[in-house]
Enzyme design. Sequence first.
Site, short mmCIF file in Angstrom:
data_model
loop_
_atom_site.label_atom_id
_atom_site.label_comp_id
_atom_site.label_asym_id
_atom_site.label_seq_id
_atom_site.Cartn_x
_atom_site.Cartn_y
_atom_site.Cartn_z
N HIS A 26 2.68 5.33 3.23
CA HIS A 26 2.24 6.31 4.15
C HIS A 26 1.75 7.60 3.15
O HIS A 26 0.88 8.17 3.67
CB HIS A 26 3.60 6.69 5.03
N ASP B 136 1.80 11.77 10.82
CA ASP B 136 1.45 10.39 10.47
C ASP B 136 2.07 9.85 11.80
O ASP B 136 2.74 10.42 12.65
CB ASP B 136 1.89 9.85 9.17
N GLN C 272 -2.08 -0.19 -9.51
CA GLN C 272 -2.75 -1.37 -8.68
C GLN C 272 -4.24 -0.87 -8.47
O GLN C 272 -5.03 -1.86 -8.70
CB GLN C 272 -2.18 -1.38 -7.25
N HIS D 149 0.21 -8.86 0.56
CA HIS D 149 1.19 -8.72 1.70
C HIS D 149 0.54 -8.38 2.87
O HIS D 149 0.98 -8.09 3.70
CB HIS D 149 2.36 -8.05 1.38
N ASN E 41 -3.02 -0.32 2.82
CA ASN E 41 -3.56 0.37 1.60
C ASN E 41 -3.91 -0.74 0.75
O ASN E 41 -5.12 -0.58 0.11
CB ASN E 41 -2.56 1.16 0.96
N SER E 42 -3.30 -1.83 0.39
CA SER E 42 -3.59 -2.61 -0.46
C SER E 42 -4.81 -3.47 0.17
O SER E 42 -5.68 -3.91 -0.83
CB SER E 42 -2.32 -3.82 -0.68
N ALA F 250 6.11 -5.38 9.01
CA ALA F 250 5.33 -4.37 9.61
C ALA F 250 4.26 -4.85 10.49
O ALA F 250 4.23 -5.84 11.11
CB ALA F 250 5.05 -3.18 8.74
N GLN G 275 1.80 -6.32 9.04
CA GLN G 275 1.17 -7.05 8.21
C GLN G 275 0.24 -8.62 8.68
O GLN G 275 -0.75 -8.87 8.35
CB GLN G 275 1.75 -7.24 6.99
N1 UDP Z 1 1.38 0.29 -5.20
C1 UDP Z 1 1.28 0.32 -6.39
N2 UDP Z 1 1.77 -0.23 -7.54
C2 UDP Z 1 2.75 -1.32 -7.08
C3 UDP Z 1 2.92 -1.51 -5.87
C4 UDP Z 1 2.25 -0.63 -5.05
O1 UDP Z 1 0.33 1.35 -6.91
O2 UDP Z 1 3.30 -1.70 -8.13
C5 UDP Z 1 0.49 1.07 -4.09
C6 UDP Z 1 -0.66 0.36 -3.64
O3 UDP Z 1 -1.94 0.48 -4.42
C7 UDP Z 1 -0.72 0.86 -2.14
C8 UDP Z 1 0.81 1.07 -1.92
O4 UDP Z 1 1.35 1.16 -2.93
O5 UDP Z 1 -1.40 2.08 -2.31
C9 UDP Z 1 1.31 0.16 -0.94
O6 UDP Z 1 0.94 0.40 0.50
P1 UDP Z 1 0.59 -0.68 1.23
O7 UDP Z 1 -0.04 -0.06 2.58
O8 UDP Z 1 -0.34 -1.78 0.83
O9 UDP Z 1 1.84 -1.56 1.65
P2 UDP Z 1 3.39 -1.01 1.73
O10 UDP Z 1 3.98 -0.89 0.47
O11 UDP Z 1 3.31 0.21 2.41
O12 UDP Z 1 4.05 -2.22 2.71
#
Ligand code: UDP
Length: 473
Positions: A18, A109, A353, A368, A372-373, A391, A393
């Site tokens: 978020h 949000d 990442q 997953h 964001n990913s 969530a 996903q």
């Molecule tokens: N992320 C990262 N390094 C990690 C794991 C996650 O930078 O080792 C970042 C990734 O780039 C993304 C965020 O954490 O921006 C995860 O958001 P996402 O919506 O993908 O999934 P969530 O973690 O909220 O399920």
Amino acid sequence: METSKLHAVILCSPGIGHFNPILELANTLILHHGFKVTILTATTPPAYQFLHSPEDLNIVTLPPADISGVIDANASLFTKIAVEMRQSRSNIRLALSEMDRTRTLFIADLFGTESFELADEFRMPKYVFFPSTAWFLSLTSYCQVLDKEVEGQFVDRTEPLWIPGCKPVRPEDVVDPMLDRRDQQYMEYVRMGIGFGLSDGILLNTWEDLEHGTLEALRKNEELSSLVKAPVYAIGPLKGSCRADGCDRARDSTLTWLDRQPRESVLYVSFGSGGTMSADQVTELAWGLELSGRRFLWKVRPPVEGGQADAAFFTGGSGEGDTAEEILGKFLPHGFLTRTCNVGMVITRWAHQVEILSHPSIGGFMSHCGWNSTLEGITKSLPMIAWPLYAEQRMNAAFLTDEAGVAVRSKELLALKKRDEIKNMVGSVMEENNPMRKRAQEIQESAMKAIEVGGSSHKALNLFIQDCMSKLQ
Ligand code: UDP
């Protein structure tokens, strides 16, 4: 004439997933539209090197709300976040009352709309930032109707759930809070959708070209737009472009390892900030990667028994150290690290990442499907293996495979995914000339067009700013 900067207060619920897109939104508003931004966050902000002076970007960490007395210890992640945001209202009120509120608007949000009453009290226009797809927004807004019309559990239905003007949602793909209507998170979710209808506008992390039909339905379909009520602004993709999270490129072992790999040869495997798997699933995944014979960079998290896929959401759940062999040795198949040492790298720590996905030797992404990913992957033209865990996903995975055509997905939705299927998915995604790669390239180009000056997302953000200014006069 009023000349002071517009000031956006953005309320962010717990979770890096978020916080990251909100930081991107803040960066865009400050750098391209001359705003001041205050982020009120229930997440301890990561150690990013923020790009702005404290006058332009102020990050206020809210004191943790005590929810122990009002929540069951086994409550779902969704319920915990919703209740924490509700219980934080007195702290949010205090923070708002102490700040300069000249020309100030309020953006919450998706979990923060119960604080709209505070925006009303302080006479601020109020907007929602929805960090995901238009399709997920339409389900969330329409759930209040499904709640009245559908009997029994959604997951027991054989027919897809119909949302006016939008692609239907298969019962097995519904969001986590809809899995069990008796659970508190379901009522929290219905309430969330109703809350959106109280806003002056909704900002979405998507773009016109990617979800045109759904965005049109949110605006023009009589039944759906009467629930959403407010204008919908597709301003994405807001993706991790300017997170200087202390990444020293020359010393980061993942990046120096990637430097030595051939172009587009490595599959990056990561399940977000909190995704976890059972020990059996980690074993099958390890075997699938090994049997594929492909190169991989795997950000792995220790398994969690009982199948709680979001177990590490609040903690990140990583071990320390670069390869953390002692942690990995406990749950990876015997000899895996030795056998794959020429083609694979495994890390347990937090990964950079965005930098990894931007590296030319990355050729595919097993994810997953957190939004964001997903955006970070498709804006680098990467074909994906969609492996949803929690969530929304599963909806994102369905979108990526069925609509966008950039991903493959396992046949096993809930059961164990077996090594042979994993091996085959890795093979098809890493194939050089596969159609998903071409499609990912097209999506990447459409994303870039949307955010350039004069593009659809750029225009949408300008419309939103005009709306703010007219309300603040
Ligand atoms: N992320 C990262 N390094 C990690 C794991 C996650 O930078 O080792 C970042 C990734 O780039 C993304 C965020 O954490 O921006 C995860 O958001 P996402 O919506 O993908 O999934 P969530 O973690 O909220 O399920």
